[in-house]
Design a protein around this motif. Structure first.
Motif, PDB file in Angstrom:
ATOM      1  N   GLY A 114       7.456  -4.340 -38.745  1.00 48.22           N
ATOM      2  CA  GLY A 114       7.572  -3.264 -39.713  1.00 48.22           C
ATOM      3  C   GLY A 114       8.871  -3.368 -40.488  1.00 48.22           C
ATOM      4  O   GLY A 114       9.802  -4.102 -40.124  1.00 48.22           O
ATOM      5  N   GLN A 164       7.502   0.881 -41.345  1.00 53.37           N
ATOM      6  CA  GLN A 164       6.052   0.895 -41.579  1.00 53.37           C
ATOM      7  C   GLN A 164       5.508  -0.531 -41.630  1.00 53.37           C
ATOM      8  O   GLN A 164       6.245  -1.484 -41.925  1.00 53.37           O
ATOM      9  CB  GLN A 164       5.736   1.606 -42.895  1.00 53.37           C
ATOM     10  CG  GLN A 164       6.126   3.076 -42.914  1.00 53.37           C
ATOM     11  CD  GLN A 164       5.845   3.738 -44.251  1.00 53.37           C
ATOM     12  OE1 GLN A 164       5.526   3.052 -45.242  1.00 53.37           O
ATOM     13  NE2 GLN A 164       5.956   5.051 -44.298  1.00 53.37           N
ATOM     14  N   GLY A 173       1.317   0.397 -44.652  1.00 52.76           N
ATOM     15  CA  GLY A 173       1.891   1.735 -44.733  1.00 52.76           C
ATOM     16  C   GLY A 173       1.740   2.573 -43.482  1.00 52.76           C
ATOM     17  O   GLY A 173       2.043   3.782 -43.508  1.00 52.76           O
ATOM     18  N   ARG A 174       1.326   1.986 -42.379  1.00 51.00           N
ATOM     19  CA  ARG A 174       1.179   2.727 -41.134  1.00 51.00           C
ATOM     20  C   ARG A 174       2.500   2.728 -40.360  1.00 51.00           C
ATOM     21  O   ARG A 174       3.334   1.814 -40.471  1.00 51.00           O
ATOM     22  CB  ARG A 174       0.061   2.119 -40.286  1.00 51.00           C
ATOM     23  CG  ARG A 174      -1.292   2.116 -40.973  1.00 51.00           C
ATOM     24  CD  ARG A 174      -2.368   1.582 -40.051  1.00 51.00           C
ATOM     25  NE  ARG A 174      -2.517   2.441 -38.887  1.00 51.00           N
ATOM     26  CZ  ARG A 174      -3.442   2.205 -37.930  1.00 51.00           C
ATOM     27  NH1 ARG A 174      -4.240   1.137 -38.016  1.00 51.00           N
ATOM     28  NH2 ARG A 174      -3.536   3.025 -36.904  1.00 51.00           N
ATOM     29  N   HIS A 175       2.692   3.758 -39.571  1.00 51.53           N
ATOM     30  CA  HIS A 175       3.936   3.908 -38.794  1.00 51.53           C
ATOM     31  C   HIS A 175       4.022   2.795 -37.755  1.00 51.53           C
ATOM     32  O   HIS A 175       3.092   2.570 -36.982  1.00 51.53           O
ATOM     33  CB  HIS A 175       3.976   5.285 -38.126  1.00 51.53           C
ATOM     34  CG  HIS A 175       5.251   5.543 -37.354  1.00 51.53           C
ATOM     35  ND1 HIS A 175       6.461   5.771 -37.965  1.00 51.53           N
ATOM     36  CD2 HIS A 175       5.488   5.594 -36.010  1.00 51.53           C
ATOM     37  CE1 HIS A 175       7.392   5.976 -37.048  1.00 51.53           C
ATOM     38  NE2 HIS A 175       6.827   5.870 -35.845  1.00 51.53           N
TER      39      HIS A 175
END
Length: 238
Positions: free
Chosen positions: A90, A112, A116-118
């Motif tokens: 990330g 991220q 765009g995900r955590h």
């Protein structure tokens, strides 16, 4: 977004503390994460935390030279592989407004994935020694006097000691001579003696009876005759 000026060439210290709850890119073994920081053309990389998994610890410090107008740092977390390319975990952006204005920042910054995900957090401790201080430095520095300290001290006039000395017609001798030992007798008492009288008696004085008014008793004269009569003496021999 407020821009802080006057940072060109100043130094910024950043400590990469750890990562929390990272995305796991390994299926069999534990992943080996490391962190990359990028500011302008300056890039730093931490060591690889072997078997760090989702919560690796680094505790590594780096020093950046600030650039005027650039107040963010790119952070990227990777998983180290031996035989293949490293896995991307990330990335995120670190904002410098707080540390440049206050001088200190201890924050866990989110990262991220490419979609765009955590993907977890990266904890950084940043320190900036030349932070903008509040406008208190323009106030005149004034220290109030203490209650026991007078604001104005009176001038002290010290006259020479000789002006107050009284000349004596007698020579001055030391009070004790070292040639003679001190006397073992105590010094005479100088306390004045005050005679102590007995207090007056509360009883009245004793009164004796006066002489009797009767005439003295008369006694009869003696009856024996004590007159001397010379007797006959023998004549003296010659």
């Amino acid at each position: 977004m407020s821009m802080i000026s006057g940072i060109q060439g100043q130094l910024l210290e950043i400590t990469v503390v750890s990562c929390n709850k990272l995305k796991d890119t390994e299926w069999i073994s534990r992943q080996d994460p490391y962190v990359c920081l990028e500011y302008g053309s300056t890039k730093f990389r931490t060591r690889t935390c072997t078997d760090g998994g989702k919560n690796p610890t680094f505790q590594e410090k780096f020093v950046f030279t600030l650039i005027e107008g650039l107040q963010e740092i790119n952070v990227v977390v990777w998983n180290s592989n031996t035989l293949t390319y490293d896995d991307f975990i990330g990335s995120g952006k670190i904002q410098l407004q707080k540390v440049l204005s206050m001088g200190y920042d201890d924050t866990a910054w989110p990262i991220q994935t490419k979609t765009g995900r955590h993907a977890g957090e990266v904890r950084l401790i940043m320190f900036y020694a030349n932070a903008n201080k509040p406008a208190t430095s323009y106030a005149p520095s004034y220290t109030a006097p203490q209650p026991h300290t007078p604001m104005y001290s009176a001038p002290s006039y010290a006259a020479p000691a000789a002006a107050y000395q009284t000349l004596s017609p007698y020579p001055a001798y030391p009070p004790h001579s070292a040639a003679y030992p001190p006397t073992p007798y105590p010094p005479p008492q100088t306390t004045a003696y005050t005679p102590v009288y007995p207090p007056p008696s509360a009883y009245p004085p004793i009164s004796y009876p006066p002489h009797s008014a009767y005439p003295p008793a008369s006694y009869p004269p003696p009856t024996q005759d004590y007159s001397y009569s010379p007797g006959p003496y023998p004549p003296r021999p010659y």
